[in-house]
Design a protein around this motif. Structure first.
Motif, PDB file in Angstrom:
ATOM      1  N   THR A  42       0.838  -1.202   0.000  1.00 11.76           N
ATOM      2  CA  THR A  42       0.000   0.000   0.000  1.00 11.76           C
ATOM      3  C   THR A  42       0.871   1.250   0.000  1.00 11.76           C
ATOM      4  O   THR A  42       0.606   2.209  -0.733  1.00 11.76           O
ATOM      5  CB  THR A  42      -0.926   0.002   1.227  1.00 11.76           C
ATOM      6  OG1 THR A  42      -1.694  -1.202   1.216  1.00 11.76           O
ATOM      7  CG2 THR A  42      -1.848   1.202   1.227  1.00 11.76           C
ATOM      8  N   VAL A  43       1.926   1.236   0.801  1.00 17.03           N
ATOM      9  CA  VAL A  43       2.823   2.393   0.890  1.00 17.03           C
ATOM     10  C   VAL A  43       3.462   2.672  -0.468  1.00 17.03           C
ATOM     11  O   VAL A  43       3.498   3.824  -0.923  1.00 17.03           O
ATOM     12  CB  VAL A  43       3.894   2.187   1.978  1.00 17.03           C
ATOM     13  CG1 VAL A  43       4.942   3.277   1.926  1.00 17.03           C
ATOM     14  CG2 VAL A  43       3.248   2.115   3.351  1.00 17.03           C
ATOM     15  N   LEU A  44       3.951   1.646  -1.141  1.00 12.39           N
ATOM     16  CA  LEU A  44       4.584   1.832  -2.444  1.00 12.39           C
ATOM     17  C   LEU A  44       3.573   2.329  -3.481  1.00 12.39           C
ATOM     18  O   LEU A  44       3.870   3.219  -4.267  1.00 12.39           O
ATOM     19  CB  LEU A  44       5.246   0.537  -2.916  1.00 12.39           C
ATOM     20  CG  LEU A  44       5.965   0.587  -4.257  1.00 12.39           C
ATOM     21  CD1 LEU A  44       6.981   1.722  -4.315  1.00 12.39           C
ATOM     22  CD2 LEU A  44       6.628  -0.752  -4.546  1.00 12.39           C
ATOM     23  N   ALA A  45       2.372   1.779  -3.471  1.00 13.68           N
ATOM     24  CA  ALA A  45       1.334   2.225  -4.400  1.00 13.68           C
ATOM     25  C   ALA A  45       1.006   3.700  -4.173  1.00 13.68           C
ATOM     26  O   ALA A  45       0.857   4.473  -5.120  1.00 13.68           O
ATOM     27  CB  ALA A  45       0.080   1.367  -4.252  1.00 13.68           C
ATOM     28  N   LEU A  46       0.917   4.108  -2.906  1.00 14.88           N
ATOM     29  CA  LEU A  46       0.642   5.505  -2.576  1.00 14.88           C
ATOM     30  C   LEU A  46       1.788   6.415  -3.016  1.00 14.88           C
ATOM     31  O   LEU A  46       1.552   7.517  -3.521  1.00 14.88           O
ATOM     32  CB  LEU A  46       0.371   5.665  -1.084  1.00 14.88           C
ATOM     33  CG  LEU A  46      -0.973   5.109  -0.599  1.00 14.88           C
ATOM     34  CD1 LEU A  46      -0.989   5.008   0.914  1.00 14.88           C
ATOM     35  CD2 LEU A  46      -2.120   5.970  -1.095  1.00 14.88           C
ATOM     36  N   LYS A  47       3.021   5.959  -2.840  1.00 12.39           N
ATOM     37  CA  LYS A  47       4.180   6.753  -3.278  1.00 12.39           C
ATOM     38  C   LYS A  47       4.146   6.973  -4.780  1.00 12.39           C
ATOM     39  O   LYS A  47       4.371   8.079  -5.261  1.00 12.39           O
ATOM     40  CB  LYS A  47       5.495   6.052  -2.899  1.00 12.39           C
ATOM     41  CG  LYS A  47       5.884   6.161  -1.459  1.00 12.39           C
ATOM     42  CD  LYS A  47       7.221   5.443  -1.234  1.00 12.39           C
ATOM     43  CE  LYS A  47       7.664   5.489   0.192  1.00 12.39           C
ATOM     44  NZ  LYS A  47       8.972   4.806   0.377  1.00 12.39           N
ATOM     45  N   MET A  48       3.868   5.912  -5.529  1.00 10.85           N
ATOM     46  CA  MET A  48       3.828   6.030  -6.984  1.00 10.85           C
ATOM     47  C   MET A  48       2.708   6.966  -7.411  1.00 10.85           C
ATOM     48  O   MET A  48       2.906   7.804  -8.300  1.00 10.85           O
ATOM     49  CB  MET A  48       3.683   4.655  -7.628  1.00 10.85           C
ATOM     50  CG  MET A  48       4.950   3.822  -7.519  1.00 10.85           C
ATOM     51  SD  MET A  48       4.904   2.316  -8.507  1.00 10.85           S
ATOM     52  CE  MET A  48       3.896   1.283  -7.479  1.00 10.85           C
ATOM     53  N   PHE A  52       3.216  10.529  -9.567  1.00  7.88           N
ATOM     54  CA  PHE A  52       2.559  10.780 -10.842  1.00  7.88           C
ATOM     55  C   PHE A  52       1.421  11.795 -10.744  1.00  7.88           C
ATOM     56  O   PHE A  52       0.878  12.225 -11.762  1.00  7.88           O
ATOM     57  CB  PHE A  52       2.020   9.479 -11.443  1.00  7.88           C
ATOM     58  CG  PHE A  52       3.092   8.498 -11.827  1.00  7.88           C
ATOM     59  CD1 PHE A  52       4.186   8.892 -12.586  1.00  7.88           C
ATOM     60  CD2 PHE A  52       3.012   7.167 -11.455  1.00  7.88           C
ATOM     61  CE1 PHE A  52       5.173   7.986 -12.956  1.00  7.88           C
ATOM     62  CE2 PHE A  52       3.985   6.255 -11.817  1.00  7.88           C
ATOM     63  CZ  PHE A  52       5.070   6.658 -12.574  1.00  7.88           C
ATOM     64  N   GLY A  53       1.033  12.148  -9.532  1.00  8.08           N
ATOM     65  CA  GLY A  53      -0.057  13.105  -9.364  1.00  8.08           C
ATOM     66  C   GLY A  53      -1.414  12.542  -9.740  1.00  8.08           C
ATOM     67  O   GLY A  53      -2.272  13.257 -10.257  1.00  8.08           O
ATOM     68  N   VAL A  54      -1.594  11.243  -9.476  1.00 14.86           N
ATOM     69  CA  VAL A  54      -2.866  10.574  -9.766  1.00 14.86           C
ATOM     70  C   VAL A  54      -3.301   9.796  -8.528  1.00 14.86           C
ATOM     71  O   VAL A  54      -2.549   9.671  -7.570  1.00 14.86           O
ATOM     72  CB  VAL A  54      -2.742   9.608 -10.977  1.00 14.86           C
ATOM     73  CG1 VAL A  54      -2.349  10.360 -12.247  1.00 14.86           C
ATOM     74  CG2 VAL A  54      -1.750   8.486 -10.696  1.00 14.86           C
ATOM     75  N   SER A  55      -4.507   9.246  -8.571  1.00 11.94           N
ATOM     76  CA  SER A  55      -4.960   8.422  -7.448  1.00 11.94           C
ATOM     77  C   SER A  55      -4.462   6.986  -7.630  1.00 11.94           C
ATOM     78  O   SER A  55      -4.105   6.578  -8.747  1.00 11.94           O
ATOM     79  CB  SER A  55      -6.485   8.430  -7.360  1.00 11.94           C
ATOM     80  OG  SER A  55      -7.036   7.649  -8.396  1.00 11.94           O
ATOM     81  N   VAL A  56      -4.453   6.239  -6.560  1.00 13.90           N
ATOM     82  CA  VAL A  56      -4.072   4.823  -6.628  1.00 13.90           C
ATOM     83  C   VAL A  56      -5.022   4.093  -7.574  1.00 13.90           C
ATOM     84  O   VAL A  56      -4.603   3.223  -8.340  1.00 13.90           O
ATOM     85  CB  VAL A  56      -4.073   4.178  -5.222  1.00 13.90           C
ATOM     86  CG1 VAL A  56      -3.874   2.673  -5.297  1.00 13.90           C
ATOM     87  CG2 VAL A  56      -2.991   4.802  -4.352  1.00 13.90           C
ATOM     88  N   GLU A  61      -5.997  -1.475 -11.108  1.00 15.48           N
ATOM     89  CA  GLU A  61      -7.378  -1.899 -11.309  1.00 15.48           C
ATOM     90  C   GLU A  61      -7.479  -3.399 -11.041  1.00 15.48           C
ATOM     91  O   GLU A  61      -6.699  -4.191 -11.590  1.00 15.48           O
ATOM     92  CB  GLU A  61      -7.801  -1.604 -12.739  1.00 15.48           C
ATOM     93  CG  GLU A  61      -9.212  -1.975 -13.063  1.00 15.48           C
ATOM     94  CD  GLU A  61      -9.556  -1.697 -14.511  1.00 15.48           C
ATOM     95  OE1 GLU A  61     -10.452  -2.379 -15.027  1.00 15.48           O
ATOM     96  OE2 GLU A  61      -8.935  -0.802 -15.126  1.00 15.48           O
ATOM     97  N   LEU A  62      -8.426  -3.778 -10.200  1.00 12.33           N
ATOM     98  CA  LEU A  62      -8.642  -5.200  -9.929  1.00 12.33           C
ATOM     99  C   LEU A  62      -9.245  -5.874 -11.155  1.00 12.33           C
ATOM    100  O   LEU A  62     -10.074  -5.287 -11.848  1.00 12.33           O
ATOM    101  CB  LEU A  62      -9.587  -5.390  -8.748  1.00 12.33           C
ATOM    102  CG  LEU A  62      -9.009  -5.095  -7.364  1.00 12.33           C
ATOM    103  CD1 LEU A  62     -10.112  -5.235  -6.315  1.00 12.33           C
ATOM    104  CD2 LEU A  62      -7.868  -6.029  -7.052  1.00 12.33           C
TER     105      LEU A  62
END
Length: 66
Positions: A42-48, A52-56, A61-62
């Motif tokens: 989750t932390v890495l996904a939030l960092k990325m 990029f200035g976008v939402s997770v 996408e599941l």
């Protein structure tokens, strides 16, 4: 899980190594995430998403089987 990391990197003129350096992981980790072989924390996904200035949800996408 599908992701658009490669697309976002291209939009931002960023290499896998650039993203790895900014997130504190290896280039191999970024490659594995892009190929769908590894799901980020989750932390890495939030960092990325922040980089990029976008939402997770814009990055990941599941899929039905997830």
């Amino acid at each position: 899980m599908k992701n658009s990391i490669r697309v976002e990197r291209a939009r931002n003129n960023m290499t896998q190594q650039d993203l790895a350096d900014r997130t504190g992981v290896t280039r191999q980790t970024i490659a594995a995430i892009e190929q769908g072989k590894f799901n980020p924390s989750t932390v890495l996904a939030l960092k990325m998403a922040r980089i990029f200035g976008v939402s997770v949800n814009d990055l990941f996408e599941l899929e039905e089987q997830d």
